[in-house]
Design a protein around this motif. Structure first.
Motif, PDB file in Angstrom:
ATOM      1  N   MET A   1       0.852  -1.195   0.000  1.00 31.56           N
ATOM      2  CA  MET A   1       0.000   0.000   0.000  1.00 31.56           C
ATOM      3  C   MET A   1       0.886   1.241   0.000  1.00 31.56           C
ATOM      4  SD  MET A   1      -2.745   1.268   2.830  1.00 31.56           S
ATOM      5  CE  MET A   1      -3.854  -0.094   2.516  1.00 31.56           C
ATOM      6  N   ALA A   2       0.559   2.163  -0.865  1.00 31.08           N
ATOM      7  CA  ALA A   2       1.340   3.396  -0.962  1.00 31.08           C
ATOM      8  C   ALA A   2       0.915   4.387   0.112  1.00 31.08           C
ATOM      9  CB  ALA A   2       1.158   4.018  -2.342  1.00 31.08           C
ATOM     10  N   THR A   3       1.916   5.144   0.623  1.00 25.75           N
ATOM     11  CA  THR A   3       1.649   6.179   1.623  1.00 25.75           C
ATOM     12  C   THR A   3       2.397   7.446   1.245  1.00 25.75           C
ATOM     13  OG1 THR A   3       3.511   5.462   3.005  1.00 25.75           O
ATOM     14  CG2 THR A   3       1.333   4.478   3.466  1.00 25.75           C
ATOM     15  N   ILE A   4       1.980   8.580   1.825  1.00 24.09           N
ATOM     16  CA  ILE A   4       2.689   9.839   1.628  1.00 24.09           C
ATOM     17  C   ILE A   4       3.586  10.063   2.842  1.00 24.09           C
ATOM     18  CG2 ILE A   4       2.444  12.326   1.366  1.00 24.09           C
ATOM     19  CD1 ILE A   4      -0.181  11.887  -0.014  1.00 24.09           C
ATOM     20  N   GLN A   5       4.868  10.236   2.587  1.00 27.94           N
ATOM     21  CA  GLN A   5       5.838  10.432   3.673  1.00 27.94           C
ATOM     22  C   GLN A   5       6.664  11.683   3.400  1.00 27.94           C
ATOM     23  OE1 GLN A   5       8.191   6.924   4.334  1.00 27.94           O
ATOM     24  NE2 GLN A   5       6.384   5.568   4.483  1.00 27.94           N
ATOM     25  N   SER A   6       7.187  12.261   4.472  1.00 30.77           N
ATOM     26  CA  SER A   6       8.023  13.464   4.344  1.00 30.77           C
ATOM     27  C   SER A   6       9.473  13.152   4.723  1.00 30.77           C
ATOM     28  CB  SER A   6       7.477  14.574   5.241  1.00 30.77           C
ATOM     29  OG  SER A   6       7.560  14.174   6.605  1.00 30.77           O
ATOM     30  N   LYS A   7      10.368  13.993   4.202  1.00 29.30           N
ATOM     31  CA  LYS A   7      11.795  13.848   4.522  1.00 29.30           C
ATOM     32  C   LYS A   7      12.406  15.235   4.622  1.00 29.30           C
ATOM     33  CE  LYS A   7      16.077  11.751   2.810  1.00 29.30           C
ATOM     34  NZ  LYS A   7      16.710  10.939   1.727  1.00 29.30           N
ATOM     35  N   ASN A   8      13.122  15.480   5.719  1.00 33.66           N
ATOM     36  CA  ASN A   8      13.753  16.776   5.927  1.00 33.66           C
ATOM     37  C   ASN A   8      15.138  16.792   5.273  1.00 33.66           C
ATOM     38  OD1 ASN A   8      11.677  17.990   7.446  1.00 33.66           O
ATOM     39  ND2 ASN A   8      12.323  16.831   9.251  1.00 33.66           N
ATOM     40  N   SER A   9      15.423  17.856   4.536  1.00 30.35           N
ATOM     41  CA  SER A   9      16.734  17.996   3.902  1.00 30.35           C
ATOM     42  C   SER A   9      17.097  19.473   3.866  1.00 30.35           C
ATOM     43  CB  SER A   9      16.696  17.421   2.484  1.00 30.35           C
ATOM     44  OG  SER A   9      17.938  17.622   1.841  1.00 30.35           O
ATOM     45  N   ARG A  10      18.232  19.813   4.514  1.00 27.87           N
ATOM     46  CA  ARG A  10      18.745  21.177   4.541  1.00 27.87           C
ATOM     47  C   ARG A  10      17.700  22.166   5.042  1.00 27.87           C
ATOM     48  NH1 ARG A  10      22.065  21.497  -1.222  1.00 27.87           N
ATOM     49  NH2 ARG A  10      23.456  19.708  -0.787  1.00 27.87           N
ATOM     50  N   GLY A  11      16.958  21.753   6.057  1.00 30.87           N
ATOM     51  CA  GLY A  11      15.985  22.634   6.685  1.00 30.87           C
ATOM     52  C   GLY A  11      14.637  22.701   5.987  1.00 30.87           C
ATOM     53  N   TYR A  12      14.428  21.934   4.895  1.00 26.25           N
ATOM     54  CA  TYR A  12      13.143  21.923   4.178  1.00 26.25           C
ATOM     55  C   TYR A  12      12.510  20.536   4.256  1.00 26.25           C
ATOM     56  CZ  TYR A  12      14.654  26.357   2.155  1.00 26.25           C
ATOM     57  OH  TYR A  12      15.093  27.647   1.987  1.00 26.25           O
ATOM     58  N   LYS A  13      11.188  20.532   4.224  1.00 27.04           N
ATOM     59  CA  LYS A  13      10.463  19.263   4.261  1.00 27.04           C
ATOM     60  C   LYS A  13       9.989  18.934   2.848  1.00 27.04           C
ATOM     61  CE  LYS A  13       7.871  18.183   7.761  1.00 27.04           C
ATOM     62  NZ  LYS A  13       6.754  18.089   8.734  1.00 27.04           N
ATOM     63  N   TYR A  14      10.344  17.724   2.385  1.00 24.64           N
ATOM     64  CA  TYR A  14       9.958  17.268   1.050  1.00 24.64           C
ATOM     65  C   TYR A  14       9.019  16.062   1.186  1.00 24.64           C
ATOM     66  CZ  TYR A  14      13.821  20.195  -0.505  1.00 24.64           C
ATOM     67  OH  TYR A  14      14.648  21.267  -0.732  1.00 24.64           O
ATOM     68  N   TRP A  15       8.090  15.939   0.219  1.00 23.87           N
ATOM     69  CA  TRP A  15       7.069  14.890   0.293  1.00 23.87           C
ATOM     70  C   TRP A  15       7.228  13.902  -0.854  1.00 23.87           C
ATOM     71  CZ3 TRP A  15       3.799  14.541   4.386  1.00 23.87           C
ATOM     72  CH2 TRP A  15       3.729  15.657   5.230  1.00 23.87           C
ATOM     73  N   TYR A  16       6.994  12.630  -0.506  1.00 26.99           N
ATOM     74  CA  TYR A  16       7.138  11.539  -1.471  1.00 26.99           C
ATOM     75  C   TYR A  16       5.954  10.582  -1.328  1.00 26.99           C
ATOM     76  CZ  TYR A  16      12.079  12.989  -1.267  1.00 26.99           C
ATOM     77  OH  TYR A  16      13.250  13.705  -1.284  1.00 26.99           O
ATOM     78  N   ILE A  17       5.643   9.892  -2.421  1.00 20.05           N
ATOM     79  CA  ILE A  17       4.730   8.754  -2.352  1.00 20.05           C
ATOM     80  C   ILE A  17       5.600   7.511  -2.293  1.00 20.05           C
ATOM     81  CG2 ILE A  17       2.927   7.423  -3.522  1.00 20.05           C
ATOM     82  CD1 ILE A  17       1.922   9.963  -4.763  1.00 20.05           C
TER      83      ILE A  17
ATOM     84  N   GLU B   1       6.148   3.292  -1.184  1.00 22.97           N
ATOM     85  CA  GLU B   1       5.521   1.986  -0.987  1.00 22.97           C
ATOM     86  C   GLU B   1       6.559   1.051  -0.369  1.00 22.97           C
ATOM     87  OE1 GLU B   1       2.505  -0.405  -3.670  1.00 22.97           O
ATOM     88  OE2 GLU B   1       4.562  -0.731  -4.380  1.00 22.97           O
ATOM     89  N   SER B   2       6.141   0.260   0.606  1.00 21.31           N
ATOM     90  CA  SER B   2       7.035  -0.672   1.280  1.00 21.31           C
ATOM     91  C   SER B   2       7.097  -1.977   0.497  1.00 21.31           C
ATOM     92  CB  SER B   2       6.560  -0.937   2.707  1.00 21.31           C
ATOM     93  OG  SER B   2       7.445  -1.846   3.356  1.00 21.31           O
ATOM     94  N   ARG B   3       8.333  -2.378   0.110  1.00 25.09           N
ATOM     95  CA  ARG B   3       8.533  -3.627  -0.615  1.00 25.09           C
ATOM     96  C   ARG B   3       9.675  -4.417   0.027  1.00 25.09           C
ATOM     97  NH1 ARG B   3       8.537  -1.390  -6.874  1.00 25.09           N
ATOM     98  NH2 ARG B   3       6.391  -0.555  -6.881  1.00 25.09           N
ATOM     99  N   ARG B   4       9.675  -5.703  -0.245  1.00 25.53           N
ATOM    100  CA  ARG B   4      10.763  -6.543   0.275  1.00 25.53           C
ATOM    101  C   ARG B   4      11.872  -6.646  -0.775  1.00 25.53           C
ATOM    102  NH1 ARG B   4      10.418  -9.233   4.893  1.00 25.53           N
ATOM    103  NH2 ARG B   4       8.405  -9.219   5.959  1.00 25.53           N
ATOM    104  N   VAL B   5      13.076  -6.315  -0.327  1.00 25.07           N
ATOM    105  CA  VAL B   5      14.269  -6.413  -1.179  1.00 25.07           C
ATOM    106  C   VAL B   5      15.241  -7.352  -0.486  1.00 25.07           C
ATOM    107  CG1 VAL B   5      16.163  -5.163  -2.279  1.00 25.07           C
ATOM    108  CG2 VAL B   5      13.912  -4.075  -2.038  1.00 25.07           C
ATOM    109  N   ASN B   6      15.545  -8.457  -1.174  1.00 29.47           N
ATOM    110  CA  ASN B   6      16.384  -9.489  -0.569  1.00 29.47           C
ATOM    111  C   ASN B   6      15.832  -9.961   0.778  1.00 29.47           C
ATOM    112  OD1 ASN B   6      18.226  -9.361  -2.719  1.00 29.47           O
ATOM    113  ND2 ASN B   6      19.324  -7.634  -1.749  1.00 29.47           N
ATOM    114  N   GLY B   7      14.470 -10.048   0.839  1.00 31.49           N
ATOM    115  CA  GLY B   7      13.822 -10.567   2.037  1.00 31.49           C
ATOM    116  C   GLY B   7      13.619  -9.553   3.136  1.00 31.49           C
ATOM    117  N   LYS B   8      14.095  -8.314   2.911  1.00 29.76           N
ATOM    118  CA  LYS B   8      13.954  -7.302   3.948  1.00 29.76           C
ATOM    119  C   LYS B   8      13.076  -6.151   3.435  1.00 29.76           C
ATOM    120  CE  LYS B   8      18.468  -8.241   6.023  1.00 29.76           C
ATOM    121  NZ  LYS B   8      19.784  -7.679   6.424  1.00 29.76           N
ATOM    122  N   PRO B   9      12.211  -5.579   4.322  1.00 33.81           N
ATOM    123  CA  PRO B   9      11.356  -4.468   3.891  1.00 33.81           C
ATOM    124  C   PRO B   9      12.170  -3.211   3.627  1.00 33.81           C
ATOM    125  CG  PRO B   9      11.135  -4.833   6.253  1.00 33.81           C
ATOM    126  CD  PRO B   9      12.005  -5.957   5.742  1.00 33.81           C
TER     127      PRO B   9
END
Length: 578
Positions: free
Chosen positions: A1-17, A19-27
């Motif tokens: 399921m896709a979610t909207i998440q934020s990430k702080n970089s250089r004092g600004y908040k950026y938004w991404y869509i 999705e959690s997936r398993r890569v080599n057995g790990k989320p």
């Protein structure tokens, strides 16, 4: 399921869509789309809404009527009787990928919702969900389309189509019937006097006082409970009501037999204009129970006996003076009920007052002309004919006494007066109703209530003359066949509307008039949200019902059309003859 998440970089908040997936057995979080800063995201959303277009369509009435048409299989029933005109060789006609049956149905639906000419039909239809519900393009339907396909319906097949549809109506909706009401009316036309190809439009006593125009008559039978039209007959405009009644009685009995009606449990109610000795003989030969009316003027002895023997009866909470007896009328013993209708009496008094006022005014003007010393010479016989024409109207001829005296050669003196004694006598005889029936076991109240149910069919005729819904006018046809088919389309529309009304009353406890119901349904709208997509020339449409009141929601659920996606129809016989 896709979610909207934020990430702080250089004092600004950026938004991404993300999705959690398993890569080599790990989320692991996988970025699906970069949305940017909050301001950038807001600009994108604002740009998206600018690309949205909204449009709404009238939905409720069209959906309800098409649902009834689908249940009755209207197009297929009509298509069975369609013939192939010469220009179509051996094939039944199809125009704009529509059969004749579906075309006549669409005309009937339009008549119910907003009466228009055939030319203006598409101007109305494009404001409704008709195309969406039928999954069919209707933009090319014009007046020529209707005329071509109306030509393919033989006049003699109309009665058979109506019979089959009525039989389906009673089976599908489990309708009950006991009392039937018969009456006639007429509709004026603008057909030219010199048009000799039209024989059905004639001059006669027009109900709307348009004596200067040719008219077409319509006879109908409706049920008491649900006002379902069981039968209709289009006839020449100059035919007397009694003559029409005698012509259709056999057909009415056949229609009742075909519907499985028990004639012992059904009563036909008709007004005094349909009465005659010959007609009553036909009614008795067909073993029809009846409640009819008689003209007081022709039964003065009965009225005199009633005036001396009135008794008080309770009819629906109203106390009225009634005379109940058995009399031999036209060779048969009949139960008669005589009473005074206050509503009728008030109307007759008003009519008598206007009639006398008009006659007095004309006689006074004539007096003034005769007294003028410079007036022209007059002929006595011609003058007497003029006076008789003035006082010949109802009531005036009985109460106005006049005399004409020659005072010199070609000069006359007119004297007139109103006989107050006669006037009082006439006023005392106004308002009388005489009913007759073969139901000798019915009590007085039942007979009176059965007759007053005649207002049901008068209500049906008022609906057919309603300029906002169901109206039979405008009609611009001038051939007998087209006029009869046009009348059939209008009665078909009224049949479907009466069924919708029956459903609303039975399942939604709707208590308003048919006119109010159609207004309410027309106001229920379906909105279309149109969104431009990346694909060239493509528009994504999302449909949703506009917000409704509780009353409107109840009606939609009662009529079974709330889920409009499920009820998008593919009518049998819409574009192909079965």
């Amino acid at each position: 399921m896709a979610t909207i998440q934020s990430k702080n970089s250089r004092g600004y908040k950026y938004w991404y869509i993300v999705e959690s997936r398993r890569v080599n057995g790990k989320p692991r979080p996988i970025v699906l789309a970069y949305l940017g800063k909050a301001d950038d995201l807001l600009k994108q959303l604002q740009g998206l809404t600018e690309k949205l277009r909204l449009k709404s369509y009238s939905h409720g009435a069209v959906a309800a009527l098409l649902s009834v048409a689908n249940a009755l299989d209207v197009p297929s029933v009509i298509n069975k009787y369609i013939k192939s005109p010469r220009q179509y060789c051996a094939k039944k006609p199809v125009r704009n990928n529509l059969t004749a049956g579906s075309t006549l149905l669409l005309g009937a639906v339009g008549r119910v919702c907003v009466p228009t000419s055939k030319r203006g039909w598409w101007d109305w239809a494009k404001t409704t969900t008709a195309e969406y519900l039928l999954r069919h393009s209707l933009s090319k339907i014009d007046s020529q389309h209707f005329w071509d396909l109306m030509d393919a319906l033989p006049e003699e097949s109309i009665a058979e189509i109506e019979r089959e549809l009525i039989e389906k109506t009673f089976k599908t909706y489990n309708l009950q019937s006991d009392t039937l009401f018969f009456d006639t009316t007429n509709f004026f036309t603008y057909i030219d006097t010199t048009n000799l190809r039209c024989t059905i439009a004639r001059r006669g006593k027009n109900k709307q006082k348009r004596y200067d125009l040719r008219q077409v008559g319509l006879a109908m039978v409706v049920t008491r409970n649900d006002m379902i039209p069981l039968f209709h007959h289009t006839y020449q405009g100059n035919m007397a009501d009694a003559k029409v009644f005698s012509a259709v009685l056999e057909t009415i009995k056949d229609r009742m037999t075909g519907l499985g009606f028990d004639s012992k449990k059904h009563t036909i109610v008709f007004d005094r204009g349909n009465n005659s000795m010959d007609n009553m003989a036909i009614v008795e030969r067909l073993a029809l129970h009846y409640v009819g009316a008689l003209t007081p003027y022709h039964h003065k002895q009965l009225v005199g006996d009633a005036m001396c023997n009135f008794r008080e009866y309770d009819v629906d909470g109203s106390k009225i003076q009634v005379y109940h007896d058995k009399r031999v009328i036209w060779g048969q013993e009949r139960t008669v009920v005589v009473f005074i209708s206050e509503k009728l009496k008030v109307g007759q008094l008003r009519g008598m007052s206007k009639s006398l006022e008009k006659a007095e005014h004309q006689l006074k003007l004539l007096q003034q002309h005769l007294c003028n010393p410079k007036g022209k010479m007059r002929d006595k016989e011609g003058l007497e004919d003029t006076i008789r024409s003035v006082v010949k109207c109802q009531f005036a001829k009985d109460v106005i006494d006049w005399s004409l005296k020659e005072v010199s050669e070609g000069k006359f003196q007119l004297n007139f007066s109103i006989d107050q004694k006669k006037l009082e006598e006439i006023e005392g005889e106004l308002g009388f109703r005489i009913l007759m029936t073969d139901h000798h076991d019915w009590d007085t109240a039942d007979i009176i209530k059965a007759y007053y149910g005649q207002s049901k069919i008068e209500h049906a005729f008022r609906n057919l003359k309603n300029p906002y819904h169901l109206a039979l006018k405008p009609q611009f046809h001038w051939t007998d066949q087209k006029i009869r088919v046009h009348f059939f389309i209008c009665v078909l529309g009224y049949l479907m509307a009466a069924i919708v009304w029956y459903q609303a009353k039975a399942h939604a406890q709707f208590s308003g008039t048919l006119d109010t119901l159609l207004d309410t349904l027309n106001n229920i709208r379906l909105s279309a949200m149109l969104e431009e997509t990346k694909a060239r020339g493509r528009v994504k449409a999302t449909y949703k019902l506009e917000e409704m009141s509780d009353k409107e929601s109840l009606l939609m659920n009662a009529l079974g059309i709330m889920d409009f996606h499920k009820h998008r129809l593919k009518l049998q016989g819409l574009s192909v003859y079965n």
